[in-house]
Design a protein around this motif. Structure first.
Motif, PDB file in Angstrom:
ATOM      1  N   ALA A 267      -5.616   2.877  -4.003  1.00 17.84           N
ATOM      2  CA  ALA A 267      -6.036   3.745  -5.108  1.00 17.84           C
ATOM      3  C   ALA A 267      -5.706   3.094  -6.449  1.00 17.84           C
ATOM      4  O   ALA A 267      -4.880   2.180  -6.527  1.00 17.84           O
ATOM      5  N   PRO A 268      -6.328   3.539  -7.538  1.00 18.61           N
ATOM      6  CA  PRO A 268      -6.002   3.006  -8.866  1.00 18.61           C
ATOM      7  C   PRO A 268      -4.516   3.145  -9.176  1.00 18.61           C
ATOM      8  O   PRO A 268      -3.922   4.208  -8.962  1.00 18.61           O
ATOM      9  N   GLY A 269      -3.893   2.078  -9.669  1.00 22.03           N
ATOM     10  CA  GLY A 269      -2.480   2.101 -10.021  1.00 22.03           C
ATOM     11  C   GLY A 269      -1.526   2.039  -8.856  1.00 22.03           C
ATOM     12  O   GLY A 269      -0.302   2.060  -9.042  1.00 22.03           O
ATOM     13  N   GLU A 270      -2.051   1.912  -7.631  1.00 21.73           N
ATOM     14  CA  GLU A 270      -1.214   1.902  -6.435  1.00 21.73           C
ATOM     15  C   GLU A 270      -0.917   0.465  -6.005  1.00 21.73           C
ATOM     16  O   GLU A 270      -1.738  -0.431  -6.161  1.00 21.73           O
ATOM     17  N   ILE A 271       0.288   0.259  -5.449  1.00 26.63           N
ATOM     18  CA  ILE A 271       0.656  -1.037  -4.885  1.00 26.63           C
ATOM     19  C   ILE A 271       0.794  -0.879  -3.377  1.00 26.63           C
ATOM     20  O   ILE A 271       1.591  -0.067  -2.894  1.00 26.63           O
ATOM     21  N   LEU A 272      -0.007  -1.649  -2.634  1.00 27.57           N
ATOM     22  CA  LEU A 272       0.063  -1.656  -1.174  1.00 27.57           C
ATOM     23  C   LEU A 272       0.751  -2.938  -0.738  1.00 27.57           C
ATOM     24  O   LEU A 272       0.322  -4.039  -1.088  1.00 27.57           O
ATOM     25  N   GLY A 273       1.831  -2.814   0.021  1.00 24.84           N
ATOM     26  CA  GLY A 273       2.511  -3.974   0.575  1.00 24.84           C
ATOM     27  C   GLY A 273       1.921  -4.330   1.923  1.00 24.84           C
ATOM     28  O   GLY A 273       1.927  -3.501   2.842  1.00 24.84           O
ATOM     29  N   LEU A 274       1.376  -5.538   2.052  1.00 24.55           N
ATOM     30  CA  LEU A 274       0.794  -6.017   3.307  1.00 24.55           C
ATOM     31  C   LEU A 274       1.800  -6.991   3.905  1.00 24.55           C
ATOM     32  O   LEU A 274       2.006  -8.093   3.385  1.00 24.55           O
ATOM     33  N   VAL A 275       2.438  -6.588   5.010  1.00 26.58           N
ATOM     34  CA  VAL A 275       3.620  -7.278   5.514  1.00 26.58           C
ATOM     35  C   VAL A 275       3.372  -7.828   6.917  1.00 26.58           C
ATOM     36  O   VAL A 275       2.687  -7.195   7.727  1.00 26.58           O
TER      37      VAL A 275
ATOM     38  N   ILE B  83      -2.535  -5.405  -4.144  1.00 26.89           N
ATOM     39  CA  ILE B  83      -2.130  -5.668  -2.767  1.00 26.89           C
ATOM     40  C   ILE B  83      -1.105  -6.787  -2.816  1.00 26.89           C
ATOM     41  O   ILE B  83      -1.416  -7.895  -3.270  1.00 26.89           O
ATOM     42  N   TRP B  84       0.119  -6.509  -2.393  1.00 25.75           N
ATOM     43  CA  TRP B  84       1.195  -7.490  -2.447  1.00 25.75           C
ATOM     44  C   TRP B  84       1.420  -8.019  -1.029  1.00 25.75           C
ATOM     45  O   TRP B  84       1.938  -7.338  -0.169  1.00 25.75           O
ATOM     46  N   VAL B  85       0.987  -9.250  -0.796  1.00 26.72           N
ATOM     47  CA  VAL B  85       1.083  -9.874   0.521  1.00 26.72           C
ATOM     48  C   VAL B  85       2.438 -10.564   0.641  1.00 26.72           C
ATOM     49  O   VAL B  85       2.811 -11.378  -0.210  1.00 26.72           O
ATOM     50  N   THR B  86       3.193 -10.261   1.691  1.00 31.09           N
ATOM     51  CA  THR B  86       4.518 -10.851   1.836  1.00 31.09           C
ATOM     52  C   THR B  86       4.987 -10.778   3.287  1.00 31.09           C
ATOM     53  O   THR B  86       4.482  -9.972   4.080  1.00 31.09           O
ATOM     54  N   HIS B  87       5.963 -11.623   3.611  1.00 27.30           N
ATOM     55  CA  HIS B  87       6.624 -11.529   4.916  1.00 27.30           C
ATOM     56  C   HIS B  87       7.949 -10.781   4.773  1.00 27.30           C
ATOM     57  O   HIS B  87       8.624 -10.519   5.772  1.00 27.30           O
ATOM     58  N   ASP B  88       8.318 -10.430   3.559  1.00 28.51           N
ATOM     59  CA  ASP B  88       9.646  -9.907   3.244  1.00 28.51           C
ATOM     60  C   ASP B  88       9.607  -8.400   2.983  1.00 28.51           C
ATOM     61  O   ASP B  88       9.188  -7.949   1.918  1.00 28.51           O
TER      62      ASP B  88
ATOM     63  N   ARG C 223       2.924   2.128  -0.736  1.00 33.28           N
ATOM     64  CA  ARG C 223       2.653   2.221   0.704  1.00 33.28           C
ATOM     65  C   ARG C 223       2.785   0.835   1.322  1.00 33.28           C
ATOM     66  O   ARG C 223       2.660  -0.178   0.645  1.00 33.28           O
ATOM     67  N   ILE C 224       3.024   0.821   2.633  1.00 31.39           N
ATOM     68  CA  ILE C 224       3.177  -0.432   3.375  1.00 31.39           C
ATOM     69  C   ILE C 224       2.220  -0.422   4.562  1.00 31.39           C
ATOM     70  O   ILE C 224       2.054   0.598   5.233  1.00 31.39           O
ATOM     71  N   ALA C 225       1.587  -1.570   4.799  1.00 32.26           N
ATOM     72  CA  ALA C 225       0.801  -1.781   6.020  1.00 32.26           C
ATOM     73  C   ALA C 225       1.382  -3.002   6.726  1.00 32.26           C
ATOM     74  O   ALA C 225       1.447  -4.087   6.133  1.00 32.26           O
TER      75      ALA C 225
ATOM     76  N   VAL D 160      -0.450  -2.586  12.597  1.00 25.23           N
ATOM     77  CA  VAL D 160       0.243  -1.882  13.676  1.00 25.23           C
ATOM     78  C   VAL D 160       0.989  -0.656  13.173  1.00 25.23           C
ATOM     79  O   VAL D 160       1.350   0.222  13.970  1.00 25.23           O
ATOM     80  N   GLU D 161       1.225  -0.581  11.852  1.00 29.65           N
ATOM     81  CA  GLU D 161       1.864   0.609  11.290  1.00 29.65           C
ATOM     82  C   GLU D 161       1.556   0.678   9.804  1.00 29.65           C
ATOM     83  O   GLU D 161       1.535  -0.344   9.108  1.00 29.65           O
ATOM     84  N   THR D 162       1.325   1.866   9.308  1.00 28.76           N
ATOM     85  CA  THR D 162       1.089   2.053   7.880  1.00 28.76           C
ATOM     86  C   THR D 162       1.512   3.452   7.463  1.00 28.76           C
ATOM     87  O   THR D 162       1.417   4.409   8.238  1.00 28.76           O
ATOM     88  N   GLY D 163       1.993   3.552   6.251  1.00 34.60           N
ATOM     89  CA  GLY D 163       2.441   4.830   5.725  1.00 34.60           C
ATOM     90  C   GLY D 163       3.109   4.619   4.382  1.00 34.60           C
ATOM     91  O   GLY D 163       3.101   3.516   3.830  1.00 34.60           O
ATOM     92  N   SER D 164       3.699   5.671   3.842  1.00 33.12           N
ATOM     93  CA  SER D 164       4.423   5.534   2.585  1.00 33.12           C
ATOM     94  C   SER D 164       5.600   4.587   2.805  1.00 33.12           C
ATOM     95  O   SER D 164       6.108   4.439   3.923  1.00 33.12           O
ATOM     96  N   THR D 165       6.041   3.953   1.737  1.00 28.98           N
ATOM     97  CA  THR D 165       7.152   3.005   1.852  1.00 28.98           C
ATOM     98  C   THR D 165       8.389   3.668   2.436  1.00 28.98           C
ATOM     99  O   THR D 165       9.055   3.107   3.313  1.00 28.98           O
TER     100      THR D 165
END
Length: 321
Positions: free
Chosen positions: A32-40, A210-215, A225-227, A235-240
């Motif tokens: 969403a606008p202004g949202e940060i999604l962590g792709l881990v 979208i913040w791509v990281t292994h950490d 939110r994290i995916a 395999v899992e996604t939801g609020s941080t």
């Protein structure tokens, strides 16, 4: 509020002589606008290929499989022409790479590179482009912007180069920024400053990220939110808070358990046994089963990504077991 980015059934495969490597295999998410999604995920999980797919940067033998959908503000990008994708990159979708020297030309001054970036997408004078470049450097916390604009990339520290790369990404006020592990090579203090700036900029400008990281430790204090990705699938996604405090998938639990903390001082860190499977020879059913401490016979069948708690999804037959 409508999503800035909507990804549906994204499949990016690499067609090699050894077989088909399913780097991304049926990924769905929204930002969403202004949202940060962590792709881990671990290396090889498909998170970086997902980011490159959004920008249309997949080179042969890889390609996005027909039927995948990447919609930016309602516009379908998977069927867009090369000319349209070039117009979108930088102006509407920007990318921050792990190594800022991939973004910055070492033989050109910073002002030259930033002015060229502005004029590539906007019909403005050099003076206007320079003013926008100066403002962007100020926005990311760079002092003495006029002096820095006249400098070359090798005259900057790693943290300063990454700030310049972020400033370049912000020049056109994009709808979406894909950040591919941009703080991995930085020390902890500079990393914290970059994370703070990224969070502030998204809040103030409404840019999705979208913040791509292994950490997981990085996104715990950054993302809304994290995916979690493994072997090309989420395999899992939801609020941080939900994913960090109440993980449901055993792979997510393993990632969290392997993060050093004060509670583990003097004790060996938890390990996830084994290795990520080859994308050319993925096992039948759940790809994590060979490394999973709670695997059962049912894991020979592929579980669906199901909502086990409101807004909290997991792809596991024994979610939260």
């Amino acid at each position: 509020m409508s999503a800035t980015l909507s990804v549906r059934d994204l499949r990016t495969h690499f067609f090699t002589k050894e077989g088909v490597a399913k780097a991304v295999d049926g990924v769905d998410f929204e930002v969403a606008p202004g949202e940060i999604l962590g792709l881990v995920g671990e290396s090889g999980s498909g998170k970086t290929v997902t980011g490159f797919s959004i920008l249309g940067l997949i080179d042969p033998p890889g390609r996005i499989v027909v039927g995948s959908s990447i919609r930016l503000g309602g516009e379908e990008l998977t069927t867009a022409s090369p000319e349209r994708l070039r117009a979108v990159r930088g102006a509407e979708v920007a990318m921050i790479f792990q190594d800022p020297m991939m973004t910055l030309n070492p033989v050109l001054r910073v002002d030259t590179q930033m002015i060229e970036t502005v004029q590539a997408h906007s019909n403005v004078s050099r003076a206007e482009a320079l003013a926008r470049s100066r403002a962007a450097l100020v926005q990311v916390g760079i002092a003495s912007p006029d002096e820095r604009l006249r400098a070359y990339p090798h005259q900057f520290s790693g943290g300063m180069r990454q700030r310049v790369a972020i400033a370049i990404a912000l020049l056109h006020k994009p709808k979406l920024i894909v950040a591919d592990e941009p703080t991995t090579a930085l020390d902890v203090t500079i990393q914290g400053q970059i994370l703070f700036e990224a969070q502030r900029l998204c809040r103030e400008s409404g840019t999705a990220m979208i913040w791509v990281t292994h950490d997981l430790a990085v996104v715990a204090g950054l993302a809304d939110r994290i995916a979690v990705m493994y072997a090309g699938r989420i395999v899992e996604t939801g609020s941080t808070a939900d994913v960090i405090e109440r993980p449901m998938h055993p792979y997510t639990k393993g990632l969290i358990g392997s993060v050093p903390s004060q509670n583990t001082r003097g004790h060996k860190l938890t390990q996830i046994p084994g290795m990520t499977p080859s994308l050319l020879k993925l096992p039948r059913g759940c790809a994590f089963k060979a490394r999973c401490p709670i695997a059962i016979d049912k894991c020979n069948e592929m579980p669906a990504l199901e909502e086990h708690q409101p807004g909290h999804w997991a792809r596991c037959w024994r979610a939260a077991a």
